[in-house]
Scaffold this active site. Structure first.
Site, PDB file in Angstrom:
ATOM      1  N   ASP A  16      -4.365 -53.101 -30.590  1.00  0.00           N
ATOM      2  CA  ASP A  16      -3.379 -54.042 -30.053  1.00  0.00           C
ATOM      3  C   ASP A  16      -2.412 -54.512 -31.135  1.00  0.00           C
ATOM      4  O   ASP A  16      -2.778 -54.596 -32.308  1.00  0.00           O
ATOM      5  CB  ASP A  16      -4.126 -55.242 -29.433  1.00  0.00           C
ATOM      6  N   ARG A  20       4.298 -56.441 -31.262  1.00  0.00           N
ATOM      7  CA  ARG A  20       4.605 -57.509 -32.216  1.00  0.00           C
ATOM      8  C   ARG A  20       5.000 -56.933 -33.577  1.00  0.00           C
ATOM      9  O   ARG A  20       5.888 -57.450 -34.261  1.00  0.00           O
ATOM     10  CB  ARG A  20       3.402 -58.464 -32.357  1.00  0.00           C
ATOM     11  N   TRP A  21       4.360 -55.864 -33.947  1.00  0.00           N
ATOM     12  CA  TRP A  21       4.702 -55.194 -35.214  1.00  0.00           C
ATOM     13  C   TRP A  21       6.172 -54.771 -35.186  1.00  0.00           C
ATOM     14  O   TRP A  21       6.904 -54.965 -36.159  1.00  0.00           O
ATOM     15  CB  TRP A  21       3.790 -53.973 -35.386  1.00  0.00           C
ATOM     16  N   ASN A  64      -1.373 -51.597 -17.941  1.00  0.00           N
ATOM     17  CA  ASN A  64      -0.178 -51.262 -18.732  1.00  0.00           C
ATOM     18  C   ASN A  64       0.921 -50.557 -17.925  1.00  0.00           C
ATOM     19  O   ASN A  64       2.072 -50.498 -18.359  1.00  0.00           O
ATOM     20  CB  ASN A  64      -0.552 -50.412 -19.962  1.00  0.00           C
ATOM     21  N   TRP A  65       0.584 -50.046 -16.726  1.00  0.00           N
ATOM     22  CA  TRP A  65       1.635 -49.447 -15.871  1.00  0.00           C
ATOM     23  C   TRP A  65       2.684 -50.487 -15.500  1.00  0.00           C
ATOM     24  O   TRP A  65       3.810 -50.147 -15.153  1.00  0.00           O
ATOM     25  CB  TRP A  65       1.042 -48.882 -14.574  1.00  0.00           C
ATOM     26  N   LEU A 191     -11.588 -58.764 -24.041  1.00  0.00           N
ATOM     27  CA  LEU A 191     -11.890 -57.347 -23.779  1.00  0.00           C
ATOM     28  C   LEU A 191     -10.777 -56.654 -22.996  1.00  0.00           C
ATOM     29  O   LEU A 191     -10.661 -55.424 -23.043  1.00  0.00           O
ATOM     30  CB  LEU A 191     -13.193 -57.221 -22.984  1.00  0.00           C
ATOM     31  N   SER A 192      -9.989 -57.409 -22.246  1.00  0.00           N
ATOM     32  CA  SER A 192      -8.911 -56.817 -21.438  1.00  0.00           C
ATOM     33  C   SER A 192      -9.393 -55.611 -20.614  1.00  0.00           C
ATOM     34  O   SER A 192      -8.755 -54.554 -20.619  1.00  0.00           O
ATOM     35  CB  SER A 192      -7.719 -56.427 -22.330  1.00  0.00           C
ATOM     36  N   GLU A 203     -21.493 -55.328 -31.215  1.00  0.00           N
ATOM     37  CA  GLU A 203     -21.012 -56.329 -32.161  1.00  0.00           C
ATOM     38  C   GLU A 203     -19.485 -56.338 -32.062  1.00  0.00           C
ATOM     39  O   GLU A 203     -18.875 -55.275 -31.922  1.00  0.00           O
ATOM     40  CB  GLU A 203     -21.418 -55.955 -33.594  1.00  0.00           C
TER      41      GLU A 203
HETATM   42  C1  IPE Z   1      -5.182 -53.892 -24.115  1.00  0.00           C
HETATM   43  O1  IPE Z   1      -4.051 -54.409 -24.729  1.00  0.00           O
HETATM   44  C2  IPE Z   1      -4.944 -52.476 -23.725  1.00  0.00           C
HETATM   45  C3  IPE Z   1      -4.729 -51.557 -24.840  1.00  0.00           C
HETATM   46  C4  IPE Z   1      -4.849 -51.827 -26.103  1.00  0.00           C
HETATM   47  C5  IPE Z   1      -4.382 -50.214 -24.442  1.00  0.00           C
HETATM   48  P1  IPE Z   1      -2.975 -55.244 -23.912  1.00  0.00           P
HETATM   49  O2  IPE Z   1      -1.988 -55.727 -24.893  1.00  0.00           O
HETATM   50  O3  IPE Z   1      -2.483 -54.450 -22.779  1.00  0.00           O
HETATM   51  O4  IPE Z   1      -3.878 -56.429 -23.325  1.00  0.00           O
HETATM   52  P2  IPE Z   1      -3.560 -57.957 -23.063  1.00  0.00           P
HETATM   53  O5  IPE Z   1      -2.364 -58.002 -22.173  1.00  0.00           O
HETATM   54  O6  IPE Z   1      -3.308 -58.576 -24.383  1.00  0.00           O
HETATM   55  O7  IPE Z   1      -4.803 -58.477 -22.436  1.00  0.00           O
HETATM   56  C1  IPE Z   2      -1.084 -52.062 -27.936  1.00  0.00           C
HETATM   57  O1  IPE Z   2       0.008 -52.763 -28.418  1.00  0.00           O
HETATM   58  C2  IPE Z   2      -0.709 -50.730 -27.343  1.00  0.00           C
HETATM   59  C3  IPE Z   2      -0.786 -50.660 -25.865  1.00  0.00           C
HETATM   60  C4  IPE Z   2      -1.229 -51.595 -25.086  1.00  0.00           C
HETATM   61  C5  IPE Z   2      -0.326 -49.440 -25.257  1.00  0.00           C
HETATM   62  P1  IPE Z   2       0.864 -53.714 -27.490  1.00  0.00           P
HETATM   63  O2  IPE Z   2       1.987 -52.921 -26.916  1.00  0.00           O
HETATM   64  O3  IPE Z   2       0.008 -54.388 -26.496  1.00  0.00           O
HETATM   65  O4  IPE Z   2       1.426 -54.730 -28.544  1.00  0.00           O
HETATM   66  P2  IPE Z   2       1.638 -56.302 -28.345  1.00  0.00           P
HETATM   67  O5  IPE Z   2       0.344 -56.863 -27.873  1.00  0.00           O
HETATM   68  O6  IPE Z   2       2.721 -56.459 -27.331  1.00  0.00           O
HETATM   69  O7  IPE Z   2       2.028 -56.786 -29.692  1.00  0.00           O
HETATM   70 MG    MG Z   3      -0.984 -56.148 -26.531  1.00  0.00          MG
END
Ligand code: IPE
Ligand code: IPE
Ligand code: MG
Length: 237
Positions: A16, A20-21, A64-65, A191-192, A203
């Site tokens: 994750d 933001r990066w 994520n869709w 955990l999402s 752990e």
């Molecule tokens: C969880 O990250 C899914 C993946 C890393 C692929 P998200 O960024 O989608 O999850 P939330 O929105 O912070 O819960």
């Molecule tokens: C995780 O990074 C990658 C996927 C969920 C595909 P994010 O895209 O969720 O990055 P943030 O959480 O917006 O920073």
């Molecule tokens: Mg994210």
């Protein structure tokens, strides 16, 4: 000599913080995902070198869709590109790749890429690398319950014969042991919808480091933290 450090057999990572990066650098989110893929490439190598036998990464959730179409498209493109660029190296490194999640929602092109990499790397013996794509723990458990109920309805199994193992065997992850260590980057502590059944005794390691910055030194910190944990499984020492 000090005692051998305990190494997890299976590490699962919630990668994750790509968005933001990118934002911190004034870049598009898709550039963050590209940087995330580079981080993944290095991590696969480093985890295998540490002697870990299974690595699962959460790369795309069913939720994520719902992101902007351009971002979803960029991620799909990245999956295909990753397969294109990495297959040979993965074969050489003896890494067996498996995709877990519901594949039917992906385009024919993405599905073909996944099938290709699975087929090419099928003989890998060094480490199994599971890519969670269009993955949802609740969907996985729902599908498992449906398939078990179906077997009972058809008289192939009795209700009282359903065990925890029956359920584990009906999940996408049936070919792996449960994760010993679950790492989540970017400071989020949830955990999402990832591996809820499998995580019963895992752990957890949370780090504020954003996924594109997760390097060998960061992995080392996580392994160090894991080695210091006391896994009691409800027992008294
Ligand atoms: C969880 O990250 C899914 C993946 C890393 C692929 P998200 O960024 O989608 O999850 P939330 O929105 O912070 O819960
Ligand atoms: C995780 O990074 C990658 C996927 C969920 C595909 P994010 O895209 O969720 O990055 P943030 O959480 O917006 O920073
Ligand atoms: Mg994210």
């Amino acid at each position: 000599m000090s005692e051998e450090r305990s190494i997890p057999r299976h590490i699962a990572i919630i990668m994750d913080g790509n968005g933001r990066w990118a934002r911190m650098r004034g870049k598009e989110r898709s550039e963050g995902h590209l940087a995330g893929m580079n981080s993944l490439r290095e991590t696969v190598r480093n985890v295998a070198m540490a002697g870990v036998k299974y690595l699962t990464v959460y790369a795309f959730s069913t939720e994520n869709w719902g992101r902007p179409q351009a971002e979803v498209d960029a991620l799909m493109e990245l999956i295909c590109k990753g397969v294109e660029l990495e297959s040979e190296e993965l074969v050489k490194a003896g890494i067996k790749v498996r995709a877990i999640g519901e594949r039917s929602r992906f385009s024919q092109k993405v599905r073909a890429s996944l099938e290709k990499i699975e087929q090419m790397t099928a003989q890998g013996q060094t480490m199994t690398f599971a890519l969670a794509l269009n993955y949802s723990s609740r969907s996985e458990l729902t599908a498992a319950m449906q398939s078990i109920a179906q077997r009972v309805a058809e008289g192939k199994m009795k209700t009282e014969e359903i065990t925890e193992q029956t359920i584990s065997d009906a999940l996408y992850t049936s070919f792996m042991p449960d994760p010993d260590l679950i790492i989540r980057t970017s400071g989020e502590c949830r955990l999402s919808n990832f591996l809820m059944w499998q995580a019963s005794y895992s752990e957890f390691y949370f780090t504020p480091t954003l996924w594109p910055d997760f390097d060998k030194a960061e992995l080392e910190k996580a392994l160090e933290a894991y080695a210091a944990r006391d896994r009691r499984y409800g027992l008294v020492k």
